[in-house]
Design a protein around this motif. Structure first.
Motif, short mmCIF file in Angstrom:
data_model
loop_
_atom_site.label_atom_id
_atom_site.label_comp_id
_atom_site.label_asym_id
_atom_site.label_seq_id
_atom_site.Cartn_x
_atom_site.Cartn_y
_atom_site.Cartn_z
N ARG A 87 0.84 -1.13 -0.08
CA ARG A 87 -0.08 0.13 -0.07
C ARG A 87 0.95 1.22 -0.08
O ARG A 87 0.60 2.17 -0.75
CB ARG A 87 -0.93 0.20 1.02
N THR A 88 1.87 1.23 0.73
CA THR A 88 2.97 2.14 0.78
C THR A 88 3.39 2.65 -0.62
O THR A 88 3.58 3.87 -0.97
CB THR A 88 4.21 2.14 1.79
N ARG A 89 3.75 1.59 -1.14
CA ARG A 89 4.53 1.64 -2.64
C ARG A 89 3.31 2.31 -3.61
O ARG A 89 3.77 3.28 -4.52
CB ARG A 89 5.13 0.34 -3.05
N SER A 90 2.31 1.89 -3.41
CA SER A 90 1.08 2.25 -4.40
C SER A 90 0.78 3.67 -4.12
O SER A 90 0.86 4.66 -5.09
CB SER A 90 -0.21 1.51 -4.24
N ALA A 91 0.79 4.04 -2.69
CA ALA A 91 0.72 5.52 -2.71
C ALA A 91 1.67 6.37 -3.05
O ALA A 91 1.31 7.54 -3.25
CB ALA A 91 0.44 5.70 -1.00
N LEU A 92 3.06 5.94 -2.90
CA LEU A 92 3.93 6.90 -3.30
C LEU A 92 3.87 6.94 -4.99
O LEU A 92 4.09 7.89 -5.45
CB LEU A 92 5.18 6.12 -2.85
N SER A 141 13.02 1.44 0.34
CA SER A 141 12.79 1.04 1.67
C SER A 141 11.70 0.12 1.68
O SER A 141 11.70 -1.03 2.32
CB SER A 141 12.70 2.58 2.67
N ALA A 142 10.67 0.54 1.14
CA ALA A 142 9.23 -0.29 1.32
C ALA A 142 9.61 -1.72 0.65
O ALA A 142 9.44 -2.78 1.00
CB ALA A 142 8.00 0.04 0.56
N THR A 143 10.29 -1.65 -0.64
CA THR A 143 10.67 -2.76 -1.27
C THR A 143 11.63 -3.86 -0.46
O THR A 143 11.54 -5.17 -0.41
CB THR A 143 11.43 -2.64 -2.47
N ARG A 144 12.53 -3.32 0.41
CA ARG A 144 13.43 -4.13 1.04
C ARG A 144 12.63 -4.55 2.17
O ARG A 144 12.89 -5.74 2.53
CB ARG A 144 14.55 -3.16 1.53
N GLN A 170 8.89 -11.33 2.90
CA GLN A 170 8.74 -12.46 2.15
C GLN A 170 9.60 -13.73 2.56
O GLN A 170 9.38 -14.74 2.51
CB GLN A 170 9.00 -11.91 0.56
N GLY A 171 10.99 -13.13 2.98
CA GLY A 171 11.97 -14.01 3.50
C GLY A 171 11.32 -14.95 4.78
O GLY A 171 11.45 -16.03 5.19
N GLU A 172 10.83 -13.89 5.78
CA GLU A 172 10.19 -14.58 6.88
C GLU A 172 9.02 -15.79 6.35
O GLU A 172 8.83 -16.72 7.26
CB GLU A 172 9.47 -13.43 7.70
N VAL A 173 8.37 -15.30 5.37
CA VAL A 173 7.37 -16.27 5.03
C VAL A 173 7.79 -17.57 4.61
O VAL A 173 7.38 -18.92 4.66
CB VAL A 173 6.27 -15.71 3.92
N GLU A 174 8.97 -17.37 3.67
CA GLU A 174 9.56 -18.64 3.17
C GLU A 174 10.26 -19.35 4.32
O GLU A 174 10.08 -20.73 4.38
CB GLU A 174 10.45 -18.20 2.29
#
Length: 470
Positions: A54-59, A171-174, A180-184
């Motif tokens: 959502r943050t990336r989309s808002a930016l 930053s949001a991507t990182r 995602q790593g936590e999910v994996e």
């Protein structure tokens, strides 16, 4: 001893079963714990991914609106066409809402909050620069808006906005990559846990199968022993039942033979004595002279003659009950007709007969006669009937005998098999290879039906089969 061993065999496996159940419960708890942990961690990571998305989309939306506003303002400045002001005004209004939304997405303590604040300042500066240029263009101050347009202030503001948006998006991507790593990792942990629990479950299932197989084999052995004893018991019961049936048939035959012998003795001996006594009385009467006899003596002789006649009649009735001579001399049809007529005269019950001539051997004829005799006797004793129908029907391979009355009837399910001589009739008919059926209900009369085969050998085989099955 085998029964004792097999009886306590399941008890020996109780500790193993308890251990197996405990291990299964522990494995289930571990699996549930692993799944819950992985689920909670994955849910948190997915929530973070959704928030950063959502943050990336808002930016990106803010950047697009800034570009739309700049494009609209420049189009108006260069052409003076008011239509370019519409996308400019819409984008300018949306930009304010975009910045407010971004402030809600970033906490004041977040490290990106300072970058967001700088981005907000640059956005406001860019909006102020575009608003100033548009206002001067509207006022006709050509030199002023052209001067602003030709400077690099607007470009510097947009470059700064792009740089700050890129920092925030990066930053949001990182953070998304970390989530995602936590999910994996959660999925990997779940896979490892499920695999371990699955292996433990397979091992427990293997042990359970071994134990179940052992119990099954022990149960089968026990069932085999029980089946052998059951078969032996059933065989003994069948043999003893067949022996008792043969004995009952033999006793019945002996009874008929004894009754025949007694009937012949009564006919030959007692009949001769009674006939001789009657002849002596007649001879005595003739010698004394008919009219010269004293009245008292005449009365005595007359009484003696009547007594002898009653004795002879009683002897004949007893002989007929023991062994019907009409059956031998006149055949089954005539003897049944006589039996029905005498029963009607004796009981006052109306009897209707429908008797077809049948071809049966002497034993089967006697069976039919005894069934009819016993049935009408029961009617006279218990039924309180007004009408009795006796029928004998001849078919190609069997004979059907039916005795029906309109008496009180009875409940066949509540009456013992031996009641009213039914057991004797049924055994007599089955011994002849036939079948006896009694149908009755309270208030609806009673119907006794006997079916006997014509073929003597087939009847003997059927009787032997019935006795063996019994």
């Amino acid at each position: 001893m085998p029964f004792v061993t097999m009886k306590f065999l399941p008890a020996l496996h109780l500790p193993r079963m308890a251990i197996g159940l405990l291990l299964a419960a522990l494995a289930a708890c571990v699996l549930i714990g692993i799944n819950e942990t992985g689920y909670n961690r994955s849910r948190e990571a997915l929530g973070e991914i959704a928030e950063h998305t959502r943050t990336r989309s808002a930016l990106n939306t803010l950047l697009v609106h800034m570009l739309d506003a700049e494009t609209g303002s420049r189009g108006y400045l260069l052409t003076g066409d008011p239509r370019y002001l519409e996308p400019y005004n819409v984008a300018a209004a949306q930009i304010t809402a975009d910045t407010d939304g971004l402030r809600n997405l970033y906490l004041p303590t977040a490290e990106e909050f300072n970058t967001l604040a700088q981005l907000t300042r640059n956005v406001h500066r860019k909006l102020a620069e575009m608003e100033l240029s548009v206002r001067m263009r509207k006022q006709g101050n050509e030199d002023a808006w052209k001067f602003v347009l030709m400077t690099d202030v607007g470009k510097e503001h947009m470059d700064a906005i792009r740089e700050e948006v890129g920092k925030l998006v990066g930053s949001a991507t990182r953070k998304m990559d970390v989530a995602q790593g936590e999910v994996e990792r959660s999925l990997l942990l779940s896979r490892i846990g499920i695999a371990a629990v699955t292996m433990a479950g397979l091992l427990a299932f293997y042990l359970y199968l071994r134990q179940t197989t052992a119990l099954k084999l022990a149960g089968e052995q026990q069932q085999h022993v029980l089946q052998q004893e059951r078969d032996l018991l059933e065989s003994q019961v069948r043999e003893r039942t067949a022996t008792l049936a043969e004995l009952a048939t033999h006793l019945q035959q002996v009874r008929e033979d004894e009754r025949g012998h007694l009937a012949r003795e009564l006919h030959d001996e007692l009949g001769a004595l009674l006939t001789a006594a009657k002849l002596d009385v007649a001879r005595l009467r003739s010698r004394l002279g008919g009219n010269a006899i004293a009245p008292e003596l005449e009365e005595r002789l007359q009484h003696l003659t009547q007594t002898l006649n009653s004795g002879i009649a009683l002897k004949r009735r007893i002989i007929e009950d023991l062994r019907p001579s009409s059956l031998t001399n006149l055949g089954l049809t005539a003897s049944l007709d006589i039996l029905a007529r005498e029963f009607s005269e004796r009981s006052g019950i109306e009897v209707a007969t429908s008797l077809e001539t049948v071809d049966l051997d002497e034993s089967s004829q006697l069976t039919v006669y005894r069934v009819v005799q016993e049935s009408v006797t029961n009617v006279g004793k218990y039924a309180q009937a007004k009408q009795v129908d006796i029928s004998v029907r001849d078919y190609s391979n069997h004979v059907e005998v039916e005795i029906r009355d309109d008496g009180h009837g009875f409940d066949t399910t509540r009456v013992r098999p031996s009641t009213h001589g039914l057991a004797g009739m049924r055994h007599r008919v089955e011994a002849a290879g036939g079948r006896l059926t009694v149908t009755s209900r309270p208030g609806a009369g009673t119907r006794v039906t006997a079916v006997l085969p014509k073929n003597t050998r087939a009847a003997e085989r059927a009787a032997a089969t019935a006795l063996g099955a019994t």
